[in-house]
Structure formats: C-alpha cells, structure tokens
Design a protein around this motif. Structure first.
Motif, mmCIF file in Angstrom:
data_model
loop_
_atom_site.group_PDB
_atom_site.id
_atom_site.type_symbol
_atom_site.label_atom_id
_atom_site.label_comp_id
_atom_site.label_asym_id
_atom_site.label_seq_id
_atom_site.Cartn_x
_atom_site.Cartn_y
_atom_site.Cartn_z
ATOM 1 N N TYR A 216 0.841 -1.321 -0.133
ATOM 2 C CA TYR A 216 0.062 -0.033 -0.053
ATOM 3 C C TYR A 216 0.852 1.354 -0.010
ATOM 4 N N TRP A 218 3.989 1.505 -0.977
ATOM 5 C CA TRP A 218 4.674 1.693 -2.304
ATOM 6 C C TRP A 218 3.708 2.391 -3.478
ATOM 7 N N VAL A 219 2.709 2.027 -3.439
ATOM 8 C CA VAL A 219 1.724 2.817 -4.491
ATOM 9 C C VAL A 219 1.625 4.163 -4.064
ATOM 10 N N ALA A 222 4.895 5.913 -4.814
ATOM 11 C CA ALA A 222 5.133 6.015 -6.461
ATOM 12 C C ALA A 222 4.119 7.369 -6.772
ATOM 13 N N ALA A 223 3.238 7.523 -6.264
ATOM 14 C CA ALA A 223 2.223 8.588 -6.589
ATOM 15 C C ALA A 223 2.981 10.004 -6.222
ATOM 16 N N THR A 283 -6.555 11.267 1.029
ATOM 17 C CA THR A 283 -5.950 10.873 -0.282
ATOM 18 C C THR A 283 -6.956 11.552 -1.392
ATOM 19 N N LEU A 384 -1.288 10.721 -14.362
ATOM 20 C CA LEU A 384 -0.675 9.472 -14.165
ATOM 21 C C LEU A 384 -0.654 9.210 -12.574
ATOM 22 N N GLY A 385 -0.235 10.384 -11.745
ATOM 23 C CA GLY A 385 -0.209 10.272 -10.498
ATOM 24 C C GLY A 385 -1.646 10.190 -9.832
ATOM 25 N N LEU A 388 -2.746 6.588 -9.805
ATOM 26 C CA LEU A 388 -2.193 5.830 -8.636
ATOM 27 C C LEU A 388 -2.934 6.265 -7.516
ATOM 28 N N LEU A 389 -3.213 7.229 -6.976
ATOM 29 C CA LEU A 389 -3.907 7.775 -5.997
ATOM 30 C C LEU A 389 -5.372 7.012 -5.777
ATOM 31 N N LEU A 391 -6.243 4.475 -7.332
ATOM 32 C CA LEU A 391 -5.747 2.913 -7.037
ATOM 33 C C LEU A 391 -5.303 2.746 -5.534
ATOM 34 N N LEU A 392 -4.901 3.852 -4.913
ATOM 35 C CA LEU A 392 -4.672 3.771 -3.502
ATOM 36 C C LEU A 392 -5.950 3.699 -2.848
#
Length: 400
Positions: A216, A218-219, A222-223, A283, A384-385, A388-389, A391-392
């Motif tokens: 979690y 790491w995602v 990455a964001a 988030t 893209l960021g 990812l968020l 997805l988080l």
C-alpha cells in the motif's frame, strides 16, 4: 475582518511549544536556502554550463537527496532524531559555503551530491521529531505549521536573493545559505535539548513491519514521485521558462516565487483546519492538489498572455497547500506500523527520486523538444499520479 483574524489565530491553537521551536529552526534554515531556486540560472549564467549539463547537476542533486533521505531515516532509527538534525544543519552550512569555490562541471556535480546527502539527512529526522512533539489529533496542522515556516522563509529568501544577486552576485547567496544553516543548528542546540523537550507521542511498535514490504505504501510513494516530478519543475525549468520566453529578470522571478511563499504563509493553516472539518479522505485532498499542479502547466500552453504566469503560480500554490500537508499526514499515520525513520525516509526519498529524473528530463526536453512539448508531458505525468492515488483509494476500500 475581525472574525477572519480570530479564525486565523484559532487555527494555530493546541500545537506544542516544541513544534513551534522546530518551526522557527526550519524558518531560519529555509530563509537562507535561497541558492536553490536560482541554482539552474547560476550554473548557466555564472558557471557557463549548458542546459544538458545543468540537468545532470540537478540529477546529482536528486541522487544526493535520495541517499541522504535513506541515510537520515536509518541514522534516526539508530541514534535518534535530535543528533541527526544537529549534524545535518551544521555540516550542510559548512558545505554550502564551500560550494562557491567549485568551478568545474565535475567538481560541482560532486559538491552538490555530497551537500545533498548531508542536508537531506535532516528531513526524515525532522518528520520523526514532529511525530514525537505532536498530539495525534494535531499532526496534520503541525506539518502545516512547519510548511508555513518553510514558505515564510522561502517567500523572503528568493526576493532577498534577487537583491543579493543584483548587488553582490551569486557568491553572496552561498555565504547566506551556509551561515543560516549553522545558526539554525545553534538554535536547535539551545531550545530543543532532548532532556527538556516534551515528547507527546512516544508510542513505539514492538513488532514493526518493514516499510519496504508495505505494498500500500509503495503505491503511495510512487504517486508522490510523480507529484514531485511535476512540482519540482517550478524550481528548475520554470524559472528558465520565465527568463527565456517572458524575459523576466532574476528579481522578478524571485518575486513570483516569493508570492508562492507568502500565500502559503497567509492561507495554508486556516485552509487545512477548514478542510479537516469536511468529510473527505486525505487521499482525496492529495488528488485535488495534484490536479491543480498539473493544470498550471496545461495553462502555459493554452495562453501566451504574461499574466498566465501569475495564474499558474496561484494554481500550483493552492495545489501544493493541499497536497503536501495531507500526503505528509498519510505517511506519518502509516509510519506507526514500523520503524518511523524508515517510513518517513521513504516519503522523503519519493521527492529525491523526482529530483534525480525530473530536472534532468525537463532540461533535456526543453533543449530538444521545446517548452510546449515539455509542459504537455508534465501534465500527463500529473494525470498518471492521480490514477495511482485512485488505485490507492481502491486498495484502501478493499482492505476494509
């Protein structure tokens, strides 16, 4: 107006004395770091490096920052945040002064790399100190106060930096940077002695989980790398854009950057207090902040009016005000699962990775493809960021 002032003052209530001292130390330190926004211009105008060379130097900046953040987290878990902060502040002050005597491309790369290793040991240590000195319910506002101190210093720093460059040249900035770091270390020694400071959150996980095995997190990291990739352009490629396309002087560029710091000083704390009362996740706030930063770059390509520079800075500033405190709070909450220095180091490393690749990419891209192409790519990276968020958020819901 009276109610507005009362609400502003009320937003600062409940924070510990130690957090205020840490904010003052950060203010003094940050006020002196006026070389950083002008570093790309200094390397081009005074040293005579090419855009590609500057991109490599800024990658060394990011690589040193990455190693320093990791090292700072490791040393903090081993020796404690106080010793690491003291070492970092004093030693980086000495190195800032020494940096002015480096004039070759290779020596500047090495000097920036070593400086950032030492300087960025401070960040994870300071985050862990902030956790210790803050009550759980005040952590987001404590982070905001530290950011307020950073940006108050940053609002004065570039403006004064522009004046110093005009009167004394770039060399004067290195002396100011170094001396203020040393002054901050002395203040830390005097007012935040660990024998006297109150620890308000000393909970320690007896069975800590490794941050490096936390999917979690790491995602999230990455964001933050993608967020940082967009954000740091304002401190390398965007000042060159101001200079080359709109022919702004260093003084005017300094004023634009100073506006960013002033707005954060004036509005971030009451804004964060207001947003905390709303029923939205941290988030969601980070997503909104990143969207505003991405939009600021898109506007550069949609309008040629010089006023868009101010609008872009306003959007970036609002995005920064929202995204940074809440993303930092997410990292601080998650750090309770394991070694806090390790978790906060990874949060810092995310932005260090951005420094490694973002400046280098930006410099090469504007040299080879121009500003329009570069700003379009930065906008896509912000999208893209955001994905990812999102997805988080989905991972968070699934884990409930």
């Amino acid at each position: 107006m009276k109610n507005l002032y009362a609400n502003y003052i009320d937003s600062f209530k409940g924070l510990s004395k130690e957090v205020w001292w840490l904010a003052l130390i950060t203010l003094i330190n940050r006020a002196g770091t006026m070389v950083i926004p002008f570093l790309s211009l200094y390397l081009i105008n005074d040293v005579g490096l090419t855009l590609e060379n500057v991109g490599i130097v800024m990658s060394c900046f990011g690589a040193g920052s990455l190693i320093g953040s990791w090292l700072g987290g490791t040393l903090t878990d081993k020796f404690g945040y106080y010793k690491v902060m003291l070492f970092s502040l004093f030693s980086s002050g000495v190195l800032f002064v020494a940096l002015q005597f480096l004039h070759t491309y290779e020596s500047i790369c090495a000097g920036i790399f070593i400086l950032m290793i030492v300087a960025d040991c401070f960040r994870p240590a300071a985050f862990v100190a902030l956790i210790a000195y803050s009550k759980p319910e005040n952590k987001t506002r404590s982070v905001t106060l530290i950011r307020l101190a950073i940006n108050l210093g940053f609002s004065a720093g570039p403006a004064v930096g522009g004046i110093i460059i005009t009167s004394l040249g770039y060399v004067g900035l290195f002396w100011v940077d170094g001396l203020t770091c040393i002054l901050a270390s002395i203040l830390l020694l005097v007012v935040l002695n660990p024998k006297k400071a109150r620890v308000m959150d000393s909970s320690k996980n007896e069975n800590p989980k490794s941050a490096y095995g936390d999917g979690y997190y790491w995602v999230f990291v990455a964001a933050m790398i993608l967020f940082g990739f967009c954000f740091v352009q304002y401190f390398s490629t965007v000042p060159i854009y101001y200079s080359n396309i709109y022919e702004l002087s260093e003084f005017k560029i300094g004023l634009l950057l100073a506006m960013n710091g002033f707005l954060i000083f004036a509005f971030e704390m009451p804004l964060i207090k207001y947003l905390e009362k709303l029923n939205y996740s941290k988030t969601n706030y980070v997503i909104f902040g990143l969207a505003l930063v991405g939009l600021s770059f898109l506007l550069f390509n949609l309008f040629s009016w010089a006023g868009i520079l101010v609008i872009g800075m306003l959007l970036m500033t609002l995005g920064e005000m929202i995204a940074f405190p809440f993303s930092n709070a997410i990292a601080m909450e998650r750090s309770k699962r394991g070694n806090q220095g390790e978790y906060m180091a990874l949060y810092s490393i995310a932005f260090s990775i951005s420094h490694i690749f973002a400046h280098n990419y930006g410099m090469h891209s504007i040299a080879n493809n121009g500003y329009t192409f570069t700003w379009n790519v930065i906008t896509i990276i912000s999208v893209l960021g955001i994905l990812l968020l999102l997805l988080l958020k989905r991972i968070s819901i699934t884990n409930k």
